[in-house]
Write an enzyme that holds these catalytic residues in place. Structure first.
Site, PDB file in Angstrom:
ATOM      1  N   LYS A  93      -8.484 -35.640  18.897  1.00 35.65           N
ATOM      2  CA  LYS A  93      -9.531 -36.856  19.290  1.00 35.65           C
ATOM      3  C   LYS A  93      -9.223 -37.626  20.379  1.00 35.65           C
ATOM      4  O   LYS A  93      -9.551 -38.721  20.467  1.00 35.65           O
ATOM      5  CB  LYS A  93      -9.466 -37.736  18.060  1.00 35.65           C
ATOM      6  CG  LYS A  93      -9.607 -37.030  16.478  1.00 35.65           C
ATOM      7  CD  LYS A  93      -9.329 -37.933  15.242  1.00 35.65           C
ATOM      8  CE  LYS A  93      -9.530 -37.122  14.144  1.00 35.65           C
ATOM      9  NZ  LYS A  93      -9.152 -37.800  12.902  1.00 35.65           N
TER      10      LYS A  93
ATOM     11  N   ASP B  90     -15.199 -34.398  10.648  1.00 35.31           N
ATOM     12  CA  ASP B  90     -14.549 -35.676  11.266  1.00 35.31           C
ATOM     13  C   ASP B  90     -15.274 -36.131  12.390  1.00 35.31           C
ATOM     14  O   ASP B  90     -15.184 -35.470  13.450  1.00 35.31           O
ATOM     15  CB  ASP B  90     -13.142 -35.125  11.312  1.00 35.31           C
ATOM     16  CG  ASP B  90     -12.281 -36.584  11.716  1.00 35.31           C
ATOM     17  OD1 ASP B  90     -12.720 -37.453  12.432  1.00 35.31           O
ATOM     18  OD2 ASP B  90     -11.093 -36.367  11.421  1.00 35.31           O
TER      19      ASP B  90
ATOM     20  N   GLU C 124     -30.517 -42.017  16.854  1.00 32.68           N
ATOM     21  CA  GLU C 124     -31.121 -41.823  18.290  1.00 32.68           C
ATOM     22  C   GLU C 124     -32.428 -41.171  18.032  1.00 32.68           C
ATOM     23  O   GLU C 124     -32.722 -39.812  17.888  1.00 32.68           O
ATOM     24  CB  GLU C 124     -30.440 -41.280  19.114  1.00 32.68           C
ATOM     25  CG  GLU C 124     -30.781 -41.054  20.660  1.00 32.68           C
ATOM     26  CD  GLU C 124     -30.093 -40.055  21.761  1.00 32.68           C
ATOM     27  OE1 GLU C 124     -30.435 -39.737  22.617  1.00 32.68           O
ATOM     28  OE2 GLU C 124     -28.900 -39.799  21.256  1.00 32.68           O
TER      29      GLU C 124
ATOM     30  N   HIS D 180     -39.366 -40.640  25.662  1.00 36.58           N
ATOM     31  CA  HIS D 180     -38.541 -41.644  24.823  1.00 36.58           C
ATOM     32  C   HIS D 180     -39.843 -42.751  24.677  1.00 36.58           C
ATOM     33  O   HIS D 180     -39.751 -43.288  23.562  1.00 36.58           O
ATOM     34  CB  HIS D 180     -37.545 -42.299  25.704  1.00 36.58           C
ATOM     35  CG  HIS D 180     -36.295 -41.428  25.005  1.00 36.58           C
ATOM     36  ND1 HIS D 180     -35.484 -41.751  24.221  1.00 36.58           N
ATOM     37  CD2 HIS D 180     -35.922 -40.258  25.991  1.00 36.58           C
ATOM     38  CE1 HIS D 180     -34.385 -40.691  24.130  1.00 36.58           C
ATOM     39  NE2 HIS D 180     -34.560 -40.055  25.059  1.00 36.58           N
TER      40      HIS D 180
END
Length: 404
Positions: free
Chosen positions: A229, A304, A100, A399
């Protein structure tokens, strides 16, 4: 001697499955055969997946199955920033792996502002990795009998659980009853490891004791009350992994000169967007984009990546003070480690070395605590930069300017 071509022919003939290649050759060769086979089958160009920047044998043994190659992710660095933590102390550079554009620049701007204020303060306020098996019982009366037995025999369960590990410690067993289901949420100190595998093995041993000594029958070693998760209020409230907060006070002049806005505008923007907007959405995270920094730090340091779900369990607060702006970010369930998992792979190990936090700490757990405090500081920096960007209406322009 078996050649790559021979192995490829045998795979094509159906004599060897892709997952069986490691039984016939070295991991690096097995990966090369898979690339050749898939390139022919799918007409894809897989040259970019090789060579791998880590030991193929190590990765195939511990980190991935059917090794094909490596996915290269750009890695940048933000900082330095001074962190006054319970474990972290001094200046740190924070490696961030991301695709990104503008993320590293945004975090870097926030860290530079924090550094100009003298650095951030951070503390791990709680720590504990969880696993919560679910048992079947006849009904609520039997459930009560089971939970009472657990309360009276926690030492017995601790002995069984800790027999599987030389590092982990069982801290608590919290029971939850839903009809004829009994959940036992085991909480462990896993030291410098994230510890998911450690607590799973330890809990399996303790579960055997529960089944032998009570009428409860195990249904699943993980009953989703852990909760791993998945977005879960229990992790936002009770915590999982490291619960960590970072904060800073910025002089008004710093907010105006470096962030291009005012403390009052920052507070209003944070309240209306991160607090009110999140509440209206029913969000478990009351922040601008804490997961952005957590994800990039996780990818860089071998965590993870799926546990970014819990890492987004964060609340950002801001208030006007006489000196200027007080800002904090509190991450309830930051699950990370400096040993085990992907932390031993070459690029991830290098990133931890940049932080000076690779391997086990002295005392045990201190490196993972310090990493949590630095990541929280990075998340705080990202919050400051993004809130300032939309308060000053510079978000889209940033951006656009960076070609994103």
């Amino acid at each position: 001697m078996t050649t790559t071509g021979d192995l490829l022919d045998r795979v094509r003939a159906g004599e060897i499955a892709l997952y069986e290649l490691d039984d016939h050759t070295a991991a690096e060769t097995a990966a090369a055969v898979r690339r050749q086979y898939l390139a022919a089958e799918t007409d894809a160009d897989l040259d970019a997946l090789a060579p791998v920047p880590f030991s193929a044998a190590q990765a195939a043994e511990s980190n991935v199955e059917n090794l094909l190659g490596a996915a290269a992710i750009p890695m940048g660095v933000a900082g330095p920033v001074s962190v006054d933590g319970g474990a972290a102390s001094g200046e740190y550079y924070l490696p961030l792996a991301t695709t990104e554009g503008a993320l590293v620049a945004s975090v870097n701007r926030g860290l530079a502002t924090i550094e100009a204020a003298g650095g951030a303060t951070a503390r791990v306020t709680d720590s504990g990795m969880t696993r919560a098996p679910v048992f079947r019982v006849d009904g609520v009366a039997e459930a009560q009998t089971v939970t009472e037995w657990v309360a009276e025999n926690e030492d017995h369960l601790r002995e069984a659980a800790e027999s599987t590990t030389s590092h982990g410690e069982l801290l608590a067993v919290d029971p939850y009853v839903v009809g004829d289901s009994v959940f036992l949420r085991f909480v462990y100190d896993t030291k410098d490891a994230m510890g998911m595998n450690m607590v799973t093995l330890a809990t399996r041993e303790a579960v055997g004791v529960v089944e032998r000594e009570t009428a409860a029958e195990l249904v699943a070693l993980s009953g989703n009350l852990c909760s791993d998760k998945k977005p879960a209020a229990i992790n936002a409230i009770e915590g999982r992994g490291r619960t960590v907060t970072a904060d800073v006070v910025l002089d008004r002049s710093l907010v105006e000169d470096r962030l291009g806005t005012t403390p009052e505008a920052m507070v209003e923007g944070n309240t209306r967007k991160n607090l009110v907007g999140s509440a209206k959405a029913g969000s478990l995270g009351f922040n601008a984009h804490a997961a952005n920094t957590v994800a990039a730090a996780f990818l860089a340091t071998g965590q993870d990546e799926a546990q970014v779900v819990e890492g987004a369990n964060a609340i950002t607060t801001m208030e006007v003070r006489e000196a200027g702006l007080y800002a904090s970010v509190s991450l309830a369930s930051l699950e990370l480690g400096t040993v085990g998992g992907g932390t031993g792979l070459a690029t991830q190990s290098a990133a931890l070395d940049v932080l000076g936090l690779g391997g086990g700490g002295d005392p045990p757990g201190s490196n993972a605590d310090a990493l949590a405090e630095v990541v929280a500081t990075g998340a705080l920096a990202g919050e400051l930069s993004l809130v300032a960007a939309f308060c000053s209406r510079h978000l889209a322009g940033a951006h656009e300017e960076l070609g994103r």
